[in-house]
Design an enzyme around this catalytic site. Structure first.
Site, PDB file in Angstrom:
ATOM      1  N   GLY A  46      33.175  52.541  47.084  1.00 35.54           N
ATOM      2  CA  GLY A  46      34.529  52.084  46.773  1.00 35.54           C
ATOM      3  C   GLY A  46      34.472  50.886  45.847  1.00 35.54           C
ATOM      4  O   GLY A  46      33.503  50.117  45.876  1.00 35.54           O
ATOM      5  N   GLN A  51      37.303  43.464  41.559  1.00 36.14           N
ATOM      6  CA  GLN A  51      35.832  43.409  41.536  1.00 36.14           C
ATOM      7  C   GLN A  51      35.263  43.616  40.135  1.00 36.14           C
ATOM      8  O   GLN A  51      34.062  43.436  39.923  1.00 36.14           O
ATOM      9  CB  GLN A  51      35.242  44.463  42.482  1.00 36.14           C
ATOM     10  N   CYS A  93      29.855  45.249  50.792  1.00 38.26           N
ATOM     11  CA  CYS A  93      30.824  45.131  49.700  1.00 38.26           C
ATOM     12  C   CYS A  93      30.023  44.839  48.429  1.00 38.26           C
ATOM     13  O   CYS A  93      29.109  44.007  48.463  1.00 38.26           O
ATOM     14  CB  CYS A  93      31.777  43.977  49.994  1.00 38.26           C
ATOM     15  N   LEU A  94      30.362  45.520  47.339  1.00 41.07           N
ATOM     16  CA  LEU A  94      29.595  45.327  46.094  1.00 41.07           C
ATOM     17  C   LEU A  94      29.705  43.894  45.557  1.00 41.07           C
ATOM     18  O   LEU A  94      28.856  43.473  44.784  1.00 41.07           O
ATOM     19  CB  LEU A  94      30.047  46.328  45.024  1.00 41.07           C
ATOM     20  N   HIS A 135      39.320  48.698  53.459  1.00 42.01           N
ATOM     21  CA  HIS A 135      38.545  47.661  52.762  1.00 42.01           C
ATOM     22  C   HIS A 135      39.034  47.503  51.315  1.00 42.01           C
ATOM     23  O   HIS A 135      39.252  46.380  50.837  1.00 42.01           O
ATOM     24  CB  HIS A 135      37.060  48.046  52.815  1.00 42.01           C
ATOM     25  N   GLU A 136      39.207  48.642  50.608  1.00 42.29           N
ATOM     26  CA  GLU A 136      39.602  48.563  49.190  1.00 42.29           C
ATOM     27  C   GLU A 136      41.034  48.051  49.039  1.00 42.29           C
ATOM     28  O   GLU A 136      41.332  47.276  48.120  1.00 42.29           O
ATOM     29  CB  GLU A 136      39.454  49.923  48.495  1.00 42.29           C
ATOM     30  N   HIS A 139      41.108  44.424  49.293  1.00 40.19           N
ATOM     31  CA  HIS A 139      40.757  43.778  48.014  1.00 40.19           C
ATOM     32  C   HIS A 139      41.992  43.624  47.134  1.00 40.19           C
ATOM     33  O   HIS A 139      42.155  42.613  46.446  1.00 40.19           O
ATOM     34  CB  HIS A 139      39.756  44.645  47.236  1.00 40.19           C
TER      35      HIS A 139
HETATM   36 NI    NI Z   1      34.429  45.365  48.770  1.00 45.98          NI
END
Ligand code: NI
Length: 170
Positions: A46, A51, A93-94, A135-136, A139
């Site tokens: 995701g 991000q 998380c990236l 989660h996304e 963000h």
């Molecule tokens: Ni994330």
């Protein structure tokens, strides 16, 4: 489709709420395609616009990481309209490289969004898909996963990150 740079914590853009998308134009398509390529290259399941340093309310998800194109979701202006249950599982998380923490999330969510043409879409997710959707969409509201855990765990995570930033391992 260029691979975009992934913004890491604590960049301020990660904590700012995004703005609703109003123009379903070529620029939006290009951003979505670049985000999909970036998510697959990372690799991740995701990725949300903040991000990659952007402020559009847009996220992409693919639990198959490019293996099955039916699993690719491109969600414009998504919001959670229903949630049920609560599960604690480890997630990453990236924007937080190699940091895994146990985060409580709903077991099932229903999300309403639009596609790249502005048509309404509805997605139901359970287990990992519910976790990833939640989660996304967090963000897109400027909420990071470390904010979903207890103050004690958040403090531990922040200290670990600080040490890694000082060691240039972030
Ligand atoms: Ni994330």
């Amino acid at each position: 489709m260029p691979i975009l740079d992934i913004v890491k914590y604590p960049e301020p853009v990660l904590s700012e709420p995004t703005k609703p998308v109003e123009s379903f134009d070529a620029g939006l398509r290009e951003l979505a395609a670049d985000m999909v390529a970036t998510m697959h290259a990372a690799p991740g399941i995701g990725l949300a616009a903040p991000q990659v340093g952007r402020t559009e309310r847009l996220c992409v998800l693919d639990l198959s990481v490019g293996e099955n194109e039916d699993e690719l979701l491109i969600l414009v202006n998504p919001r959670v309209v229903e949630e049920q249950g609560n599960v604690r599982e480890e997630e990453g998380c990236l924007s937080f490289p190699d940091l895994m923490i146990i985060v409580p999330r709903p077991e099932r969510v229903v999300v309403e969004a639009q596609d790249l043409d502005g048509n309404p879409i509805r997605v139901e997710g359970e287990e990992l898909l519910a976790r990833c959707l939640h989660h996304e969409i967090d963000h897109l509201d400027g909420v990071l996963f470390i904010e979903r855990v207890s103050p004690l765990k958040r403090d531990l995570a922040r200290r670990k990150i600080k040490r890694r930033i000082q060691a240039q391992d972030w």
